[in-house]
Every structure is written in structure tokens, then in C-alpha cells.
Design a protein around this motif. Structure first.
Motif, mmCIF file in Angstrom:
data_model
loop_
_atom_site.group_PDB
_atom_site.id
_atom_site.type_symbol
_atom_site.label_atom_id
_atom_site.label_comp_id
_atom_site.label_asym_id
_atom_site.label_seq_id
_atom_site.Cartn_x
_atom_site.Cartn_y
_atom_site.Cartn_z
ATOM 1 N N LYS A 198 -3.087 -3.169 -10.982
ATOM 2 C CA LYS A 198 -1.703 -3.197 -10.530
ATOM 3 C C LYS A 198 -1.254 -4.601 -10.095
ATOM 4 O O LYS A 198 -0.084 -4.824 -9.830
ATOM 5 C CB LYS A 198 -1.492 -2.224 -9.376
ATOM 6 N N ASP A 236 3.600 4.837 -12.124
ATOM 7 C CA ASP A 236 2.996 3.533 -12.411
ATOM 8 C C ASP A 236 4.038 2.523 -12.901
ATOM 9 O O ASP A 236 3.865 1.870 -13.913
ATOM 10 C CB ASP A 236 1.866 3.691 -13.435
ATOM 11 N N ILE A 290 2.297 1.654 -3.557
ATOM 12 C CA ILE A 290 1.258 2.081 -4.504
ATOM 13 C C ILE A 290 0.997 3.586 -4.371
ATOM 14 O O ILE A 290 0.892 4.297 -5.380
ATOM 15 C CB ILE A 290 -0.035 1.269 -4.309
ATOM 16 N N LYS A 291 0.930 4.091 -3.152
ATOM 17 C CA LYS A 291 0.666 5.523 -2.932
ATOM 18 C C LYS A 291 1.790 6.403 -3.484
ATOM 19 O O LYS A 291 1.561 7.554 -3.831
ATOM 20 C CB LYS A 291 0.494 5.806 -1.445
ATOM 21 N N PRO A 340 -7.406 -6.918 -3.905
ATOM 22 C CA PRO A 340 -7.329 -5.492 -4.251
ATOM 23 C C PRO A 340 -8.700 -4.926 -4.614
ATOM 24 O O PRO A 340 -9.570 -5.635 -5.120
ATOM 25 C CB PRO A 340 -6.387 -5.464 -5.453
ATOM 26 N N THR A 341 -8.843 -3.653 -4.348
ATOM 27 C CA THR A 341 -10.074 -2.969 -4.729
ATOM 28 C C THR A 341 -10.138 -2.919 -6.261
ATOM 29 O O THR A 341 -9.104 -3.056 -6.933
ATOM 30 C CB THR A 341 -10.083 -1.525 -4.181
ATOM 31 N N GLN A 393 0.833 -1.205 0.000
ATOM 32 C CA GLN A 393 0.000 0.000 0.000
ATOM 33 C C GLN A 393 0.870 1.259 0.000
ATOM 34 O O GLN A 393 0.576 2.228 -0.704
ATOM 35 C CB GLN A 393 -0.930 0.006 1.222
ATOM 36 N N LYS A 412 -10.264 -0.446 -8.134
ATOM 37 C CA LYS A 412 -9.373 0.626 -8.601
ATOM 38 C C LYS A 412 -7.924 0.145 -8.679
ATOM 39 O O LYS A 412 -7.183 0.521 -9.586
ATOM 40 C CB LYS A 412 -9.490 1.817 -7.651
ATOM 41 N N LEU A 413 -7.509 -0.711 -7.747
ATOM 42 C CA LEU A 413 -6.123 -1.180 -7.698
ATOM 43 C C LEU A 413 -5.893 -2.479 -8.447
ATOM 44 O O LEU A 413 -4.753 -2.893 -8.636
ATOM 45 C CB LEU A 413 -5.684 -1.362 -6.236
ATOM 46 N N LYS A 414 -6.935 -3.126 -8.867
ATOM 47 C CA LYS A 414 -6.836 -4.454 -9.472
ATOM 48 C C LYS A 414 -5.859 -4.504 -10.657
ATOM 49 O O LYS A 414 -5.143 -5.483 -10.845
ATOM 50 C CB LYS A 414 -8.208 -4.939 -9.921
#
Length: 134
Positions: free
Chosen positions: A132, A31, A25-26, A125-126, A22, A128-130
Motif C-alpha cells: 500500500k 483498496d 487502511i482499516k 510498514p509491515t 492506519q 502485509k501493508l508494504k
């Protein structure tokens, strides 16, 4: 799979490792990274392709496709070199001998479940994060 993305393999049931994912990712503003749990089908495939034994390495691995892979403290510091706010510190710490860095790393890795806890299963993952995650 995008061949130019760096892949981080992590212990999917470790709270410390999930927190680190996490954190990355932040701060991954360009990316650059993709993620896979060591326990996942993709993770096991990537480990097998590189003949990495999870009995020896069971926490974090950074794969730069068609270049190299890094383990333990070197993986963590190579990741840090790509994150705003950690570039300089990571670059300096890479100058320390790997054997010394890995002593500290191994102490944390050995105690990570005791200190930070463990999940029953890998994180999901949510939506939105999937993208990644591999």
C-alpha cells in the motif's frame, strides 16, 4: 504506479498522521488508496511534479492521478467520502466554506506534534501493508 489509485501524502513523522493512515487502511475495503510520506523520495517527487511547497502544506495531500490534488481539509474530507461510515458526514462538511474548514484544520495541523507527538523517523510498514506504500 497504479494510475487509478488515489495517493495520500502524509507527514511520516507525525503520530496523528500515522494514526490517520492506519485508520484509512482499516476502512479502505476496496483498496483505493496508496500512501507515501511527504519526506520520502516518492513523496518529494509527487510534490515537485505538482509544484506544491511543503512550507505552505506540510500535513496531508490527496492526489487523484490525472484528475486533481486536494490539500488540508478538502483532502481529509475527500478521503472520508471514500470510507464506509464517513461518506455522509464528509459530503456534508464539504458544503462548508473551505476557508472556514481550513481554520479548524490549520489549528490541529499547527499543534499536531505538541498534542500527539512526533517520531524520530517515518514509520516502516509491515510486510502485509508494504504493497500500500509507494
Amino acid at each position: 504506479m497504479e494510475n487509478y489509485k488515489k495517493i495520500i501524502l502524509f507527514d511520516g513523522v507525525c503520530n496523528l498522521c500515522n494514526g490517520a493512515v492506519q485508520f484509512i487502511i482499516k476502512r479502505d475495503h476496496i483498496d483505493m488508496f496508496r500512501f507515501a510520506a511527504l519526506q520520502s523520495e516518492t513523496g518529494r517527487k509527487l510534490l515537485a511534479e505538482r509544484n506544491i511547497d511543503t512550507e505552505d502544506i506540510d500535513s496531508i495531500i490527496l492526489i487523484e492521478p490525472n484528475v486533481a490534488y486536494y490539500t488540508k481539509s478538502t483532502a481529509a474530507l475527500e478521503i472520508g467520502k471514500n470510507l464506509k461510515g464517513l461518506r455522509t458526514l464528509s459530503s456534508i462538511l464539504l458544503w462548508l466554506p473551505e476557508s472556514f474548514r481550513n481554520i479548524v484544520y490549520d489549528i490541529v495541523a499547527k499543534n499536531r506534534y505538541k498534542w500527539y507527538g512526533k517520531k524520530e523517523s517515518c514509520m516502516i510498514p509491515t510486510p502485509k501493508l508494504k504493497e500500500k506504500f509507494l
